[in-house]
Design an enzyme around this catalytic site. Structure first.
Site, mmCIF file in Angstrom:
data_model
loop_
_atom_site.group_PDB
_atom_site.id
_atom_site.type_symbol
_atom_site.label_atom_id
_atom_site.label_comp_id
_atom_site.label_asym_id
_atom_site.label_seq_id
_atom_site.Cartn_x
_atom_site.Cartn_y
_atom_site.Cartn_z
ATOM 1 N N ARG A 1 0.835 -1.189 0.000
ATOM 2 C CA ARG A 1 0.000 0.000 0.000
ATOM 3 C C ARG A 1 0.877 1.248 0.000
ATOM 4 O O ARG A 1 1.873 1.331 0.712
ATOM 5 C CB ARG A 1 -0.931 0.035 1.230
ATOM 6 C CG ARG A 1 -2.070 -0.967 1.139
ATOM 7 C CD ARG A 1 -3.108 -0.512 0.130
ATOM 8 N NE ARG A 1 -4.169 -1.484 -0.065
ATOM 9 C CZ ARG A 1 -4.191 -2.407 -1.015
ATOM 10 N NH1 ARG A 1 -3.174 -2.502 -1.862
ATOM 11 N NH2 ARG A 1 -5.201 -3.234 -1.139
ATOM 12 N N GLU B 1 -2.259 8.022 -6.381
ATOM 13 C CA GLU B 1 -2.263 7.305 -7.655
ATOM 14 C C GLU B 1 -3.355 7.855 -8.553
ATOM 15 O O GLU B 1 -4.444 8.183 -8.067
ATOM 16 C CB GLU B 1 -2.465 5.807 -7.412
ATOM 17 C CG GLU B 1 -1.330 5.171 -6.603
ATOM 18 C CD GLU B 1 -1.498 3.668 -6.409
ATOM 19 O OE1 GLU B 1 -2.470 3.097 -6.953
ATOM 20 O OE2 GLU B 1 -0.655 3.062 -5.716
ATOM 21 N N HIS C 1 1.205 0.086 -10.076
ATOM 22 C CA HIS C 1 0.276 -0.715 -9.273
ATOM 23 C C HIS C 1 -0.164 -1.958 -10.054
ATOM 24 O O HIS C 1 -1.354 -2.181 -10.310
ATOM 25 C CB HIS C 1 -0.940 0.098 -8.851
ATOM 26 C CG HIS C 1 -1.592 -0.424 -7.601
ATOM 27 N ND1 HIS C 1 -2.216 0.380 -6.684
ATOM 28 C CD2 HIS C 1 -1.701 -1.685 -7.104
ATOM 29 C CE1 HIS C 1 -2.698 -0.352 -5.686
ATOM 30 N NE2 HIS C 1 -2.395 -1.611 -5.930
#
Length: 525
Positions: free
Chosen positions: A231, A260, A279
């Site tokens: 995370r 993000e 990601h």
């Protein structure tokens, strides 16, 4: 009419297909938020990935919402408090991407060790920097795994295959679990001091935010290499850049970021010895297929009233074993029947769990009982999510007792309590016919729970049973099952009937007028 499930982001076709067999599926992927809120007005379920904010505004726009499914592991984009207050269950797919995430973390380890990012860039630029890009082996090095859950353990297994020594830090994992994987459980500062590579596999919480920052980096070996594929925000980005520039950290790999998508002008993009990926931890064909199917199964189970093992805002402790899951409908039916017979709920209810069930975790059974009982006495949407809060607000306490005596049954659930002049007691179990009522007050009976249950208290009198049956025939209602119990305590006897369709209030009144009938209770499950 089939209940409506709104899918707000792209879901694997296998997941869509699994839902379409029993529900109306509305594909809202790519829909602007105002339009999404509008289509949620009559939705029973919502499925999202990581981009849809599921907040209080969304909950207010979806008054019929029962469950939110996250096609993945993290639920950072879902307001769990708002969902819980609304009685909305939040489920995810915790097992779907664990292999993909572990493999990606390991790819970042290997990428750093062999300078793959810089090597590729130099080749694209037409250079041959073989001497400048000397790497290191993983073999013989020490890997520190911070967070030894499912993904951390998979990374440890792969590290062991590469001949690495594995250190594990996780305050919630005992040494035995690590030892089985050839890892050593240590305190965090020791892990920092000994590890050549450190990989993070933690949820983002108040305790883990900026966990790896200047202070913790100072405790690490010079030349340490760091991976964060869990995370964003667990690794302090500014402090990591400073450590890379000073050489304290030899290299790092990041798949997750504070914000993000990562800004085009982020200083991370121009930092040397840093591998960045957008990601991608769960971005494999296999993980997306599994996430779609698993979240579809969880959402379907929740809509059918099940206690879903992957529910993240239900406090029933460890995942309930199959033996307990099988008795949840019986416990919920008993709760509703108990509240109906008591005409309310006493402040204290005694719940006795006997037989094989007594050896297992019983909290799910308590929640199921309360769900059935409270649903009969309140207009609120009662679910496994908010049932404890509603019970607390109403001052209802359940006292549980375990026993080895389950009569002739494998397991037995019994409830009793006192409310004014009424002191009902009901017992139920699971037989080959499914959830079964086996006791009311002092009478032992055996009647499978049906959708429409009629309980009649009556005086033993010739012709009375025939009179009730005749009336039901006049109403055009078939009897699916029936049992008669004679009282041994001088109380009126009991007749239990499962009907093919519901009774109206007027029809109940007509049955109550039959000579010899004392009480009539009709319950729809």
């Amino acid at each position: 009419m089939a209940r409506k499930i709104v899918v707000a982001e792209e879901l694997a076709p296998a997941g869509m297909d699994a839902l379409a067999t029993a529900f109306e599926v509305f594909n809202a992927a790519g829909m602007p938020r105002p339009e999404l809120l509008a289509v949620l007005v009559d939705a029973s379920a919502l499925i999202v990935r990581s981009e849809t904010d599921v907040d209080a505004e969304l909950m207010a726009a979806a008054p019929m919402l029962e469950v939110v499914g996250r096609a993945g592991v993290g639920v950072d984009n879902i307001d769990l408090e708002a969902a819980t207050d609304a009685g909305v269950m939040v489920v995810n797919a915790p097992q779907a991407n664990i292999i993909s995430a572990a493999e990606h973390a390991f790819a970042l380890l290997l990428g750093q060790a062999r300078n793959l990012g810089a090597a590729h860039s130099s080749m694209e630029a037409g250079r041959w920097d073989r001497k400048l890009l000397k790497g290191v082996e993983l073999y013989g090095k020490t890997l520190g795994v911070v967070g030894f859950g499912r993904i951390g353990r998979l990374v440890a297994e792969r590290a062991a295959a590469f001949g690495m020594t594995v250190l594990a830090y996780d305050p919630y994992v005992g040494p035995d679990a690590a030892t089985r994987l050839g890892a050593e459980v240590v305190m965090l500062d020791e892990l920092y001091a000994r590890a050549d590579f450190i990989t993070v596999h933690l949820p983002k919480t108040a305790e883990t935010t900026n966990m790896i920052a200047a202070g913790s980096i100072a405790k690490m070996k010079d030349g340490v290499r760091i991976v964060n594929a869990s995370r964003g925000g667990i690794v302090h980005e500014g402090d990591l850049i400073a450590a890379l520039e000073s050489g304290k950290v030899a290299s790092a790999g990041l798949d997750v970021f504070d914000v993000e998508p990562l800004a085009s002008d982020s200083p991370l993009r121009s930092t040397r010895n840093l591998i960045l990926t957008p990601h991608l931890g769960a971005s494999t064909v296999e993980a997306q297929d599994k996430a779609g199917v698993q979240v579809a199964e969880a959402v379907a189970s929740a809509l059918m009233g099940g206690l879903v093992a992957s529910a993240v805002n239900v406090s029933f402790g460890p995942p309930a074993p199959p033996e307990v899951i099988a008795y949840l409908p019986a416990a919920e039916h008993l709760g509703k029947l108990f509240a109906s017979l008591a005409r309310g709920l006493p402040s204290q209810i005694n719940l006795k769990i006997a037989g094989e069930l007594a050896k297992l975790a019983t909290q799910p059974l308590v929640l199921a009982f309360l769900k059935g009982a409270l649903g009969d006495v309140t207009t609120e949407n009662v679910s496994y999510v908010n049932v404890e809060r509603i019970a607390d607000e109403r001052g209802v306490e359940v006292i549980t007792e375990g026993s080895g005596d389950a009569r002739e049954f494998k397991s037995l659930i019994s409830a009793s309590g006192v409310l004014g002049s009424r002191s009902p007691m009901v017992s139920g179990t699971v037989t080959r016919k499914g959830p079964t009522l086996v006791g009311i007050d002092a009478m032992e009976i055996e009647l499978p729970f049906g959708e429409n249950l009629l309980i009649i208290r009556h005086i033993d009198k010739p012709g009375l049973i025939g009179a009730v049956g005749s009336l039901l025939g006049d109403f055009g209602i078939n009897i699916d099952s029936m049992v008669v119990g004679a009282s041994t305590t001088g109380e009126p006897s009991l007749m239990g009937l499962v009907l093919a369709r519901p009774l109206t209030t007027e029809q109940e009144t007509v049955i109550l007028g039959v000579p010899g009938v004392d009480k009539v209770r009709f319950i729809t499950f």
